[in-house]
Design an enzyme around this catalytic site. Structure first.
Site, PDB file in Angstrom:
ATOM      1  N   SER A   1     -64.516  27.036 133.479  1.00 50.55           N
ATOM      2  CA  SER A   1     -65.551  26.767 132.271  1.00 50.55           C
ATOM      3  C   SER A   1     -64.597  25.829 131.376  1.00 50.55           C
ATOM      4  O   SER A   1     -63.434  26.708 130.965  1.00 50.55           O
ATOM      5  CB  SER A   1     -66.041  27.897 131.476  1.00 50.55           C
ATOM      6  OG  SER A   1     -64.884  29.063 131.773  1.00 50.55           O
ATOM      7  N   CYS A   2     -64.691  24.660 131.120  1.00 50.64           N
ATOM      8  CA  CYS A   2     -63.953  24.005 130.423  1.00 50.64           C
ATOM      9  C   CYS A   2     -64.080  24.189 128.888  1.00 50.64           C
ATOM     10  O   CYS A   2     -65.090  24.843 128.347  1.00 50.64           O
ATOM     11  CB  CYS A   2     -64.353  22.546 130.257  1.00 50.64           C
ATOM     12  SG  CYS A   2     -64.878  22.099 131.914  1.00 50.64           S
ATOM     13  N   ILE A   3     -62.965  24.153 128.178  1.00 53.40           N
ATOM     14  CA  ILE A   3     -62.882  24.492 126.728  1.00 53.40           C
ATOM     15  C   ILE A   3     -63.466  23.383 125.824  1.00 53.40           C
ATOM     16  O   ILE A   3     -63.447  22.187 126.334  1.00 53.40           O
ATOM     17  CB  ILE A   3     -61.548  24.832 126.288  1.00 53.40           C
ATOM     18  CG1 ILE A   3     -61.456  25.674 124.863  1.00 53.40           C
ATOM     19  CG2 ILE A   3     -60.484  23.670 126.177  1.00 53.40           C
ATOM     20  CD1 ILE A   3     -60.217  26.192 124.605  1.00 53.40           C
TER      21      ILE A   3
ATOM     22  N   MET B   1     -72.576  26.526 129.397  1.00 54.29           N
ATOM     23  CA  MET B   1     -71.416  25.414 129.546  1.00 54.29           C
ATOM     24  C   MET B   1     -72.048  24.419 130.606  1.00 54.29           C
ATOM     25  O   MET B   1     -72.667  24.532 131.591  1.00 54.29           O
ATOM     26  CB  MET B   1     -70.071  26.055 129.943  1.00 54.29           C
ATOM     27  CG  MET B   1     -69.805  27.014 129.107  1.00 54.29           C
ATOM     28  SD  MET B   1     -69.551  26.681 127.374  1.00 54.29           S
ATOM     29  CE  MET B   1     -68.293  25.734 127.369  1.00 54.29           C
TER      30      MET B   1
ATOM     31  N   PRO C   1     -64.301  17.482 134.578  1.00 54.47           N
ATOM     32  CA  PRO C   1     -63.972  18.820 134.034  1.00 54.47           C
ATOM     33  C   PRO C   1     -62.917  18.862 132.866  1.00 54.47           C
ATOM     34  O   PRO C   1     -62.259  19.755 132.759  1.00 54.47           O
ATOM     35  CB  PRO C   1     -63.456  19.547 135.177  1.00 54.47           C
ATOM     36  CG  PRO C   1     -62.762  18.670 136.146  1.00 54.47           C
ATOM     37  CD  PRO C   1     -63.441  17.334 136.019  1.00 54.47           C
TER      38      PRO C   1
END
Lengths: 102, 411
Positions: free
Chosen positions: A100-102, B156, B294
């Site tokens: 999960s990307c910051i 997300m 990403p």
């Protein structure tokens, strides 16, 4: 890091995820599942296969993706892999933890 | 005459127009930029608007001011991208392109969760990812004196992933200042397994939540908002009740991407992570929040991407191989309240670490550590944004690729 499952040395990272998918077998998946007190059923394996397929084709894993997988709905997914279903199922599947990307 | 068309005049599109106007041969290329909206918002300011730190005027300017002379600025709605025929259908007429840059960004989609976009929207349920939402929330916070504040992330990826956490920190400071903090409970609810989305940050910054007495609920995948009973419910029937819900709804790419069948499930365009070329069409490039790469969806990322993409557009025009250069570099200030901030610098591979930035040992900015200086850096950034970043002026000492210099690796 090396972890020994059923007398086989497996390469894992510090969170216990396999770092080399070629070492993965169904038996190893079963053993990891036991750490989470999960008894694997056909439905579990169907989900695990789907996850492995997604990773093979470089598709990102997400809860939303599960919804559209056609394999399982989100409620069932949580029921099969209690806690954090994506974290747990990917560990059993021998694939990296979803980023999960910051 | 050939046409280079940029879709979207937000941070990415405006930067690309400014970069390319001086680099493309004027006799050969015409640059067009399309955006239906007149106002350019300083989106990082939406975090400060609810707390009366910034005024309305400080977060918006007329977009036209930032489009360079020599670029054709078209203020029309984009109906559809027809990639097969290399056309963009606009509200009035069509535009053909030789090269297309998609910079249509991402936006909130509160209708993705049952009960979110309900009659309580902007009454007890708020977002701060839009100007209207941030402003409505400001008015609400001015009179919010007691109760349960829940800060929540739906799923997300989201734009500026640390913003909700910053919101919780700033709320703590804001209520303390108003001397009502003891009557307000703050809870942070995330679908991830920690407050910080990167492992290392979670370990080294966990203390912040404890210090500020912010409760944490993790692994919460929301199923619906039960607005009648003021609670959010997840897929395993966990519930969190609120008096004031500040949520970050699902973030999605623009509907035009869906209409054009160019996106994934979330309308983000599949893009090469290092060249920024679209995976489907070689004369379509994608930048900023519109991509599916990403990396963080953040202005700093768009800024670094813009430098690589400019070079790649020129290489493409000259039939040369593209550079696989973009490394996912992001550089973000994180407000922690009480006039302090953290700075993190990372890329696709390297997680945020401690150290100094941009100069080894000297700093002056501290990585992954709270300081007043970092907070000034964040506030100074607004000036940099309007005066340097949008205009494509290089920011001194900060390179497009992440530097390892000054970073404490292997900690």
């Amino acid at each position: 890091m090396i972890k020994t499952i059923k007398k086989v040395d497996i390469h894992v990272n510090d969170e216990g995820y396999l770092t080399d998918f070629s070492q993965w077998t169904k038996e190893i998946g079963e053993e990891i599942a036991k750490e989470y007190e999960i008894e694997m059923t056909d439905k579990h394996w169907e989900v695990i296969n789907w996850i492995q397929e997604q990773v093979k084709t470089n598709k990102a894993l997400s809860i939303r993706g599960i919804k559209k997988s056609g394999v399982i709905d989100i409620k069932q997914f949580y029921a099969l892999f209690p806690g954090g279903p994506l974290k747990v199922s990917t560990k059993i599947a021998g694939v990296p933890k979803p980023k999960s990307c910051i | 005459m050939k046409n280079l068309v940029i879709l979207g005049a937000g941070t990415s599109g405006t930067m690309m127009a400014n970069h390319l106007v001086s680099k493309l041969e004027k006799k050969e290329w015409r640059i067009h930029i399309v955006d239906q909206y007149k106002t350019h918002y300083y989106q990082p300011g939406f975090l400060f608007l609810p707390f009366d730190i910034y005024t309305k005027e400080q977060v918006q300017k007329e977009g036209k001011k930032f489009i360079p002379r020599g670029v054709n600025y078209i203020q029309q709605k984009i109906e559809k991208i027809d990639a097969n025929n290399e056309l963009v259908e606009l509200e009035n007429g069509t535009l053909s392109y030789d090269i297309l840059i998609i910079a249509t960004g991402s936006k909130i989609a509160p209708n993705e969760v049952e009960g979110m976009l309900s009659k309580e929207w902007r009454k007890t349920i708020f977002d701060f990812y839009t100007y209207e939402g941030a402003l409505a929330l400001r008015n609400k916070l001015r009179e919010f004196k007691e109760g349960k504040l829940v800060v929540h992330i739906t799923e997300m990826p989201i734009k500026c992933p640390v913003a909700p956490l910053e919101f919780a920190f700033l709320a703590d400071s804001y209520f303390k200042k108003k001397k009502v903090r003891d009557k307000i409970e703050i809870t942070y609810v995330t679908p991830l397994s920690g407050a910080f989305t990167k492992e290392f940050c979670s370990k080294s910054l966990g203390y912040l939540l404890e210090d500020k007495n912010i409760k944490l609920v993790t692994d919460f995948a929301i199923e619906r908002v039960d607005f009648a009973n003021t609670k959010i419910v997840d897929y395993v029937d966990n519930e969190v009740t609120y008096d004031l819900l500040v949520t970050v709804p699902t973030n999605m790419g623009d509907e035009v991407i869906e209409r054009s069948s160019l996106g994934d499930d979330l309308n983000f365009v599949p893009t090469h992570p290092n060249t920024l070329q679209s995976l489907e069409n070689e004369n379509i490039f994608v930048i900023g929040d519109a991509t599916n790469v990403p990396a963080s969806k953040a202005g700093s990322v768009a800024h670094f991407q813009a430098e690589t993409l400019t070079d790649n557009i020129l290489l493409y025009i000259n039939n040369k191989p593209l550079k696989e250069e973009f490394d996912g570099h992001a550089n973000c200030f994180i407000e922690t309240g009480n006039n302090k901030a953290l700075l993190i610098d990372f890329n696709y591979e390297q997680e945020p670490v401690t150290g100094t930035f941009p100069f080894a040992k000297i700093g002056p900015l501290q990585l992954l550590k709270e300081s007043v200086f970092n907070h000034w850096g964040k506030l100074a950034f607004r000036w940099i944004y309007w005066n340097m970043l949008l205009k494509g002026i290089k920011i001194p000492f900060v390179s497009r690729n992440m530097s390892l210099s000054g970073k404490n690796i292997n900690k």
